[in-house]
Design a protein around this motif. Structure first.
Motif, PDB file in Angstrom:
ATOM      1  N   GLU A 179       0.828  -1.206   0.000  1.00 19.66           N
ATOM      2  CA  GLU A 179       0.000   0.000   0.000  1.00 19.66           C
ATOM      3  C   GLU A 179       0.866   1.261   0.000  1.00 19.66           C
ATOM      4  N   ASP A 180       1.892   1.293   0.837  1.00 22.17           N
ATOM      5  CA  ASP A 180       2.746   2.480   0.892  1.00 22.17           C
ATOM      6  C   ASP A 180       3.509   2.685  -0.412  1.00 22.17           C
ATOM      7  N   LYS A 181       3.975   1.607  -1.025  1.00 22.42           N
ATOM      8  CA  LYS A 181       4.666   1.743  -2.305  1.00 22.42           C
ATOM      9  C   LYS A 181       3.711   2.286  -3.365  1.00 22.42           C
ATOM     10  N   ARG A 182       2.481   1.804  -3.362  1.00 23.01           N
ATOM     11  CA  ARG A 182       1.485   2.294  -4.317  1.00 23.01           C
ATOM     12  C   ARG A 182       1.224   3.784  -4.111  1.00 23.01           C
ATOM     13  N   LEU A 183       1.063   4.191  -2.857  1.00 24.92           N
ATOM     14  CA  LEU A 183       0.801   5.596  -2.553  1.00 24.92           C
ATOM     15  C   LEU A 183       1.982   6.485  -2.931  1.00 24.92           C
ATOM     16  N   ILE A 184       3.199   6.036  -2.628  1.00 17.39           N
ATOM     17  CA  ILE A 184       4.398   6.806  -2.978  1.00 17.39           C
ATOM     18  C   ILE A 184       4.530   6.903  -4.492  1.00 17.39           C
ATOM     19  N   ASN A 185       4.324   5.785  -5.172  1.00 18.06           N
ATOM     20  CA  ASN A 185       4.414   5.786  -6.630  1.00 18.06           C
ATOM     21  C   ASN A 185       3.417   6.771  -7.232  1.00 18.06           C
ATOM     22  N   ASN A 186       2.180   6.741  -6.760  1.00 17.93           N
ATOM     23  CA  ASN A 186       1.155   7.649  -7.275  1.00 17.93           C
ATOM     24  C   ASN A 186       1.497   9.112  -6.977  1.00 17.93           C
ATOM     25  N   ALA A 187       1.971   9.370  -5.754  1.00 12.25           N
ATOM     26  CA  ALA A 187       2.312  10.743  -5.364  1.00 12.25           C
ATOM     27  C   ALA A 187       3.450  11.289  -6.212  1.00 12.25           C
ATOM     28  N   LEU A 188       4.504  10.509  -6.388  1.00  7.15           N
ATOM     29  CA  LEU A 188       5.640  10.977  -7.171  1.00  7.15           C
ATOM     30  C   LEU A 188       5.317  11.051  -8.662  1.00  7.15           C
ATOM     31  N   ALA A 189       4.525  10.109  -9.156  1.00  5.09           N
ATOM     32  CA  ALA A 189       4.132  10.141 -10.572  1.00  5.09           C
ATOM     33  C   ALA A 189       3.277  11.367 -10.857  1.00  5.09           C
TER      34      ALA A 189
END
Length: 102
Positions: A13-23
């Protein structure tokens, strides 16, 4: 290139959120996704992984959020790290972020 160690108790979940935020942030600047995730390792209920942020994305973040980043205490690298950690938490991540190589 900035290298961060990210600690998470909910890696996927955290990787998904970080990926979305940075993308999302990278797309605002018209940049490709100038960040890379390392392989995760787990210990004691935590998952640790590296996050590389390329200089072009870092510079764009510094320019856009300069007034916010300047308010943090410490050296420029520490200020950027605190900002990124707070940014991820504002996006719903429950992570800890540590700069391991500037």
């Amino acid at each position: 290139m900035k290298i961060f160690e990210v600690s998470s108790t909910d890696f996927l979940e955290d990787k998904r959120l970080i990926n979305n935020a940075l993308a999302d942030m990278a797309s605002q600047f018209g940049l490709p996704n100038d960040f890379v995730f390392g392989e995760p390792t787990s210990r004691f209920g935590w998952t640790f992984f590296r996050l590389w942020i390329k200089p072009s994305l870092q510079e764009a973040i510094n320019q856009k959020f300069d007034d916010m980043i300047r308010r943090y205490k410490g050296k420029p690298e520490e200020k950027f790290t605190f900002f990124i950690a707070d940014y991820f938490q504002a996006k719903g991540c429950k992570t800890k972020v540590k700069l391991i190589d500037a």
